[in-house]
Design a protein around this motif. Structure first.
Motif, PDB file in Angstrom:
ATOM      1  N   GLN A 116       0.836  -1.204   0.000  1.00 44.49           N
ATOM      2  CA  GLN A 116       0.000   0.000   0.000  1.00 44.49           C
ATOM      3  C   GLN A 116       0.872   1.256   0.000  1.00 44.49           C
ATOM      4  O   GLN A 116       0.594   2.217  -0.728  1.00 44.49           O
ATOM      5  N   LYS A 149      -5.398   0.079  -7.779  1.00 45.84           N
ATOM      6  CA  LYS A 149      -6.552   0.843  -7.284  1.00 45.84           C
ATOM      7  C   LYS A 149      -6.985   0.333  -5.915  1.00 45.84           C
ATOM      8  O   LYS A 149      -7.291   1.122  -5.021  1.00 45.84           O
ATOM      9  N   THR A 150      -7.001  -0.979  -5.743  1.00 49.17           N
ATOM     10  CA  THR A 150      -7.374  -1.564  -4.452  1.00 49.17           C
ATOM     11  C   THR A 150      -6.379  -1.156  -3.373  1.00 49.17           C
ATOM     12  O   THR A 150      -6.764  -0.764  -2.266  1.00 49.17           O
ATOM     13  N   LEU A 191      -4.484   1.466  -3.347  1.00 45.88           N
ATOM     14  CA  LEU A 191      -4.649   2.899  -3.084  1.00 45.88           C
ATOM     15  C   LEU A 191      -5.843   3.158  -2.171  1.00 45.88           C
ATOM     16  O   LEU A 191      -5.748   3.945  -1.226  1.00 45.88           O
ATOM     17  N   VAL A 192      -6.958   2.509  -2.436  1.00 42.74           N
ATOM     18  CA  VAL A 192      -8.160   2.705  -1.605  1.00 42.74           C
ATOM     19  C   VAL A 192      -7.873   2.260  -0.172  1.00 42.74           C
ATOM     20  O   VAL A 192      -8.177   2.985   0.784  1.00 42.74           O
ATOM     21  N   ARG A 193      -7.291   1.096  -0.019  1.00 39.73           N
ATOM     22  CA  ARG A 193      -7.009   0.579   1.331  1.00 39.73           C
ATOM     23  C   ARG A 193      -5.944   1.423   2.037  1.00 39.73           C
ATOM     24  O   ARG A 193      -6.053   1.697   3.234  1.00 39.73           O
ATOM     25  N   ARG A 228      -5.202   4.625   1.465  1.00 38.09           N
ATOM     26  CA  ARG A 228      -5.772   5.936   1.808  1.00 38.09           C
ATOM     27  C   ARG A 228      -6.696   5.823   3.016  1.00 38.09           C
ATOM     28  O   ARG A 228      -6.712   6.699   3.875  1.00 38.09           O
ATOM     29  N   ALA A 229      -7.455   4.734   3.107  1.00 38.68           N
ATOM     30  CA  ALA A 229      -8.335   4.538   4.266  1.00 38.68           C
ATOM     31  C   ALA A 229      -7.505   4.422   5.544  1.00 38.68           C
ATOM     32  O   ALA A 229      -7.856   5.007   6.575  1.00 38.68           O
ATOM     33  N   ASP A 278      -3.749  14.790  -1.582  1.00 33.88           N
ATOM     34  CA  ASP A 278      -4.229  15.087  -2.925  1.00 33.88           C
ATOM     35  C   ASP A 278      -3.904  16.502  -3.373  1.00 33.88           C
ATOM     36  O   ASP A 278      -3.739  16.756  -4.548  1.00 33.88           O
TER      37      ASP A 278
END
Length: 185
Positions: free
Chosen positions: A127, A156-157, A159-161, A163-164, A179
């Motif tokens: 990540q 993408k997965t 990045l989402v995880r 960022r969370a 960002d």
């Protein structure tokens, strides 16, 4: 010495031509490569060493570096692999030697970015790599996928995880800077 040109045809280059091309690549990409490695390592001298080692590998095998679709991507992959390898060695050494904490300020890097990088070191490596390359080194999802040799959906997965997880570790203003910051080139 041969390497592929943009049209896919092999070209023969003299030693001077190869040296000139590698120097052009060095001048055009060095800062971006160091930033990507620094975002991963959190250690500027370590990042610089990893990038220098990548360029040494390019000098040792110029045909391989110059024949790559993107010599910068090839160098970035090599530099990040060097940084990962050094990180694994450093983890082993850290059990024996107590390290000093990373600096709280670095020239040209804001405190928010340092906080983001410190928080990223608490994330799983996959990540942190994806976030470093996408948000800090300003690569597209597709470029990150090519660099890390995985699919865009996987990136993408990650990045989402990632960022969370960062949202839980950082205050709102610092997280928003992930960002909002413009990448220095």
């Amino acid at each position: 010495m041969t390497y592929a040109m943009a049209d896919g045809e092999p070209a023969v280059a003299s030693g001077g031509e190869v040296a000139r091309r590698l120097e052009e690549i060095y001048r055009a990409t060095y800062q971006r490569l160091v930033l990507a490695a620094y975002a991963l390592t959190g250690d500027l001298p370590e990042a610089q060493d990893a990038v220098q080692e990548a360029f040494l590998k390019a000098i040792a095998r110029p045909a391989k570096a110059l024949a790559a679709d993107s010599p910068e991507a090839w160098l970035r992959t090599v530099a990040l692999n060097v940084a990962r390898s050094r990180f694994r060695r450093r983890v082993r050494l850290d059990t024996l030697i107590r390290r000093e904490p990373p600096p709280t300020t670095l020239p040209g890097i804001g405190s928010e970015r340092l906080e983001i990088m410190a928080a990223m070191r608490k994330l799983p490596a996959v990540q942190a790599e994806a976030i470093a390359l996408h948000h800090l080194a300003d690569l597209s999802v597709e470029e990150v996928a090519r660099t890390l040799r995985t699919s865009a959906n996987t990136i993408k997965t990650r990045l989402v995880r990632g960022r969370a997880a960062l949202a839980r570790l950082l205050d709102d203003d610092t997280f928003a800077a992930l960002d909002g910051e413009e990448v220095a080139r």
